[in-house]
Design a protein around this motif. Structure first.
Motif, PDB file in Angstrom:
ATOM      1  N   PHE A 123     -39.122  -8.881  -3.031  1.00 11.90           N
ATOM      2  CA  PHE A 123     -38.520  -7.588  -2.683  1.00 11.90           C
ATOM      3  C   PHE A 123     -37.481  -7.756  -1.583  1.00 11.90           C
ATOM      4  CE2 PHE A 123     -38.444  -3.750  -0.076  1.00 11.90           C
ATOM      5  CZ  PHE A 123     -38.115  -2.803  -1.020  1.00 11.90           C
ATOM      6  N   SER A 124     -37.809  -8.599  -0.595  1.00 12.74           N
ATOM      7  CA  SER A 124     -36.857  -8.831   0.493  1.00 12.74           C
ATOM      8  C   SER A 124     -35.585  -9.498  -0.025  1.00 12.74           C
ATOM      9  CB  SER A 124     -37.508  -9.709   1.565  1.00 12.74           C
ATOM     10  OG  SER A 124     -38.655  -9.083   2.102  1.00 12.74           O
ATOM     11  N   ALA A 125     -35.738 -10.455  -0.957  1.00 15.61           N
ATOM     12  CA  ALA A 125     -34.565 -11.140  -1.515  1.00 15.61           C
ATOM     13  C   ALA A 125     -33.665 -10.161  -2.264  1.00 15.61           C
ATOM     14  CB  ALA A 125     -35.006 -12.270  -2.438  1.00 15.61           C
ATOM     15  N   ILE A 128     -31.910  -8.064   0.233  1.00 17.41           N
ATOM     16  CA  ILE A 128     -30.813  -8.813   0.851  1.00 17.41           C
ATOM     17  C   ILE A 128     -29.600  -8.827  -0.070  1.00 17.41           C
ATOM     18  CG2 ILE A 128     -30.068 -11.127   1.533  1.00 17.41           C
ATOM     19  CD1 ILE A 128     -32.879 -11.575   2.638  1.00 17.41           C
ATOM     20  N   LEU A 129     -29.837  -9.047  -1.377  1.00 18.18           N
ATOM     21  CA  LEU A 129     -28.721  -9.069  -2.335  1.00 18.18           C
ATOM     22  C   LEU A 129     -28.037  -7.703  -2.391  1.00 18.18           C
ATOM     23  CD1 LEU A 129     -30.034 -11.163  -5.374  1.00 18.18           C
ATOM     24  CD2 LEU A 129     -28.169 -11.740  -3.811  1.00 18.18           C
ATOM     25  N   PHE A 130     -28.853  -6.641  -2.468  1.00 14.96           N
ATOM     26  CA  PHE A 130     -28.277  -5.301  -2.609  1.00 14.96           C
ATOM     27  C   PHE A 130     -27.517  -4.881  -1.351  1.00 14.96           C
ATOM     28  CE2 PHE A 130     -28.707  -0.666  -2.158  1.00 14.96           C
ATOM     29  CZ  PHE A 130     -28.018  -0.267  -3.297  1.00 14.96           C
ATOM     30  N   ILE A 131     -28.211  -4.970  -0.216  1.00 14.85           N
ATOM     31  CA  ILE A 131     -27.586  -4.548   1.038  1.00 14.85           C
ATOM     32  C   ILE A 131     -26.453  -5.496   1.418  1.00 14.85           C
ATOM     33  CG2 ILE A 131     -27.992  -4.145   3.491  1.00 14.85           C
ATOM     34  CD1 ILE A 131     -30.872  -3.394   2.777  1.00 14.85           C
ATOM     35  N   GLY A 132     -26.684  -6.809   1.209  1.00 17.26           N
ATOM     36  CA  GLY A 132     -25.647  -7.790   1.530  1.00 17.26           C
ATOM     37  C   GLY A 132     -24.384  -7.571   0.725  1.00 17.26           C
ATOM     38  N   ASN A 133     -24.540  -7.218  -0.571  1.00 17.52           N
ATOM     39  CA  ASN A 133     -23.361  -6.966  -1.403  1.00 17.52           C
ATOM     40  C   ASN A 133     -22.586  -5.759  -0.896  1.00 17.52           C
ATOM     41  OD1 ASN A 133     -21.678  -7.448  -3.714  1.00 17.52           O
ATOM     42  ND2 ASN A 133     -22.687  -5.739  -4.743  1.00 17.52           N
ATOM     43  N   MET A 134     -23.319  -4.723  -0.430  1.00 13.16           N
ATOM     44  CA  MET A 134     -22.640  -3.551   0.135  1.00 13.16           C
ATOM     45  C   MET A 134     -21.889  -3.916   1.411  1.00 13.16           C
ATOM     46  SD  MET A 134     -25.564  -0.620  -0.439  1.00 13.16           S
ATOM     47  CE  MET A 134     -24.577   0.596   0.409  1.00 13.16           C
ATOM     48  N   VAL A 163     -24.489 -14.595   1.227  1.00 15.20           N
ATOM     49  CA  VAL A 163     -25.586 -13.655   0.977  1.00 15.20           C
ATOM     50  C   VAL A 163     -26.531 -14.216  -0.082  1.00 15.20           C
ATOM     51  CG1 VAL A 163     -26.140 -11.372   0.051  1.00 15.20           C
ATOM     52  CG2 VAL A 163     -24.282 -11.631   1.690  1.00 15.20           C
ATOM     53  N   LEU A 164     -25.987 -14.819  -1.122  1.00 18.32           N
ATOM     54  CA  LEU A 164     -26.825 -15.388  -2.182  1.00 18.32           C
ATOM     55  C   LEU A 164     -27.709 -16.505  -1.645  1.00 18.32           C
ATOM     56  CD1 LEU A 164     -27.535 -15.497  -5.183  1.00 18.32           C
ATOM     57  CD2 LEU A 164     -25.619 -17.074  -5.509  1.00 18.32           C
ATOM     58  N   ILE A 165     -27.169 -17.358  -0.798  1.00 18.86           N
ATOM     59  CA  ILE A 165     -27.959 -18.435  -0.202  1.00 18.86           C
ATOM     60  C   ILE A 165     -29.066 -17.859   0.677  1.00 18.86           C
ATOM     61  CG2 ILE A 165     -27.870 -20.373   1.423  1.00 18.86           C
ATOM     62  CD1 ILE A 165     -25.080 -20.995   0.390  1.00 18.86           C
ATOM     63  N   ALA A 166     -28.766 -16.803   1.423  1.00 13.04           N
ATOM     64  CA  ALA A 166     -29.780 -16.165   2.268  1.00 13.04           C
ATOM     65  C   ALA A 166     -30.905 -15.576   1.419  1.00 13.04           C
ATOM     66  CB  ALA A 166     -29.134 -15.089   3.125  1.00 13.04           C
ATOM     67  N   ALA A 167     -30.563 -14.966   0.285  1.00 11.97           N
ATOM     68  CA  ALA A 167     -31.582 -14.390  -0.593  1.00 11.97           C
ATOM     69  C   ALA A 167     -32.465 -15.475  -1.192  1.00 11.97           C
ATOM     70  CB  ALA A 167     -30.914 -13.571  -1.695  1.00 11.97           C
ATOM     71  N   VAL A 175     -36.776 -20.973  -1.292  1.00  5.50           N
ATOM     72  CA  VAL A 175     -35.896 -22.072  -1.687  1.00  5.50           C
ATOM     73  C   VAL A 175     -35.253 -22.653  -0.436  1.00  5.50           C
ATOM     74  CG1 VAL A 175     -33.875 -22.726  -3.039  1.00  5.50           C
ATOM     75  CG2 VAL A 175     -35.451 -20.978  -3.909  1.00  5.50           C
ATOM     76  N   GLN A 176     -35.315 -23.966  -0.293  1.00  2.00           N
ATOM     77  CA  GLN A 176     -34.727 -24.619   0.868  1.00  2.00           C
ATOM     78  C   GLN A 176     -33.206 -24.485   0.817  1.00  2.00           C
ATOM     79  OE1 GLN A 176     -36.345 -25.893   3.436  1.00  2.00           O
ATOM     80  NE2 GLN A 176     -38.324 -25.373   2.516  1.00  2.00           N
ATOM     81  N   THR A 177     -32.650 -23.819   1.826  1.00  5.32           N
ATOM     82  CA  THR A 177     -31.205 -23.581   1.828  1.00  5.32           C
ATOM     83  C   THR A 177     -30.417 -24.883   1.903  1.00  5.32           C
ATOM     84  OG1 THR A 177     -31.295 -23.269   4.233  1.00  5.32           O
ATOM     85  CG2 THR A 177     -31.435 -21.299   2.858  1.00  5.32           C
ATOM     86  N   ALA A 178     -30.990 -25.873   2.601  1.00  2.91           N
ATOM     87  CA  ALA A 178     -30.294 -27.160   2.663  1.00  2.91           C
ATOM     88  C   ALA A 178     -30.171 -27.770   1.276  1.00  2.91           C
ATOM     89  CB  ALA A 178     -31.036 -28.111   3.599  1.00  2.91           C
ATOM     90  N   SER A 179     -31.253 -27.632   0.499  1.00  2.00           N
ATOM     91  CA  SER A 179     -31.209 -28.149  -0.874  1.00  2.00           C
ATOM     92  C   SER A 179     -30.218 -27.358  -1.716  1.00  2.00           C
ATOM     93  CB  SER A 179     -32.603 -28.074  -1.502  1.00  2.00           C
ATOM     94  OG  SER A 179     -33.528 -28.809  -0.742  1.00  2.00           O
TER      95      SER A 179
END
Length: 287
Positions: free
Chosen positions: A38-40, A43-49, A87-91, A97-101
């Motif tokens: 739900f948080s992801a 993040i996608l919805f609010i981040g896109n706005m 934003v996609l990486i943050a979600a 998912v490891q962001t470094a990966s």
């Protein structure tokens, strides 16, 4: 029959019991995953706005600074896509998912895609060069690689032109940078070039005076740097005059058409012939 029914129901009851026990043992894990998913999505919805708002704000600031429309659209698209990737990486990081990966995978995928799409990357780099050096701006009438039209926008991978007959032409940015660019709108003034042919029997001095007088009577023709009228060539069927008046760029085509008509009518009025191609044939009679 009762014994067979009880045999069938026993595995179902066991399965339901095992599922209930698994849910009971992993309820916290499921809640955690649910919250993360739900948080992801949030993040996608609010981040896109937010991305749209930031990119729009950047575009408005550039417009207030009177920056060219084509450059504003290019920077707007670049900012929006860059922020959306963040934003996609943050979600993805929110769901575990490891962001470094992810960054490493994106880098490797970017390298592979870059090798496969070298033309697209070169178009992107060419778009950056166009924005940086600005050989033309939005609204300019240009000729690029044999295609002429008004610049509508400069996008990340291509430049959009609109032809005088209202056709949209998409030119890859790589082709724009890699070919000669003729910008007809860059300067405030332009020179009109006419070639007018008159008969060999015409009075050349009078012809020159008539053409000059006709052009000087048109207020749209500039006094400076002056009107040039002179003999250009002794052609097969005519003496060709070069006629070169200067006008404002916005008046170019109107003066071009009007001056041709005025010169033709003025020469006819003075009895100066404008010949058409002709051939003399001499016949010898043989006995």
């Amino acid at each position: 029959m009762a014994s067979e029914s009880s045999i069938i129901e026993t595995p179902i009851v066991d399965t339901l019991s095992q599922a209930e026990q698994w849910l009971s043992n992993n309820s916290e894990l499921l809640i955690q995953y649910g919250v993360n998913i739900f948080s992801a999505l949030a993040i996608l919805f609010i981040g896109n706005m937010i991305v749209k708002a930031v990119a729009g704000s950047v575009a408005k600031v550039l417009q207030k600074k009177n920056m060219d429309k084509a450059v504003v659209e290019f920077i707007h698209a670049l900012v929006r896509y860059t922020l959306f990737v963040i934003v996609l990486i943050a979600a993805l990081g929110r769901i575990g998912v490891q962001t470094a990966s992810v960054v490493a995978v994106i880098g490797a995928a970017g390298l592979a895609i870059g090798l496969a799409l070298q033309g697209s990357l070169s178009n992107f780099a060419a778009g950056v060069l166009i924005v940086a050096f600005r050989p033309f701006k939005s609204g300019d009438y240009v000729e690029i690689g044999g295609v002429a039209g008004a610049v509508e926008s400069i996008q990340i991978f291509q430049t959009i032109l609109t032809t005088p007959d209202n056709k949209m032409v998409v030119v890859p940015n790589g082709a724009v940078i890699g070919s000669p660019i003729t910008n007809y709108s860059r300067h405030d003034t332009r020179r009109i070039d006419h070639v007018i042919g008159v008969s060999y029997s015409a009075d050349l001095q009078k012809t020159k005076e008539v053409i000059t007088k006709i052009l000087e009577s048109d207020e749209r023709i500039l006094k400076e740097p002056g009107i040039q009228v002179g003999v250009l060539a002794l052609a097969d069927s005519s003496v060709n005059f070069v006629v070169r008046p200067w006008v404002k760029t916005s008046d170019y085509w109107n003066v071009y058409f009007d001056s041709l008509q005025a010169i033709k009518e003025g020469l006819d009025k003075e009895g100066i012939e404008i010949p058409f191609p002709q051939m003399d044939v001499h016949m010898n009679k043989v006995d």
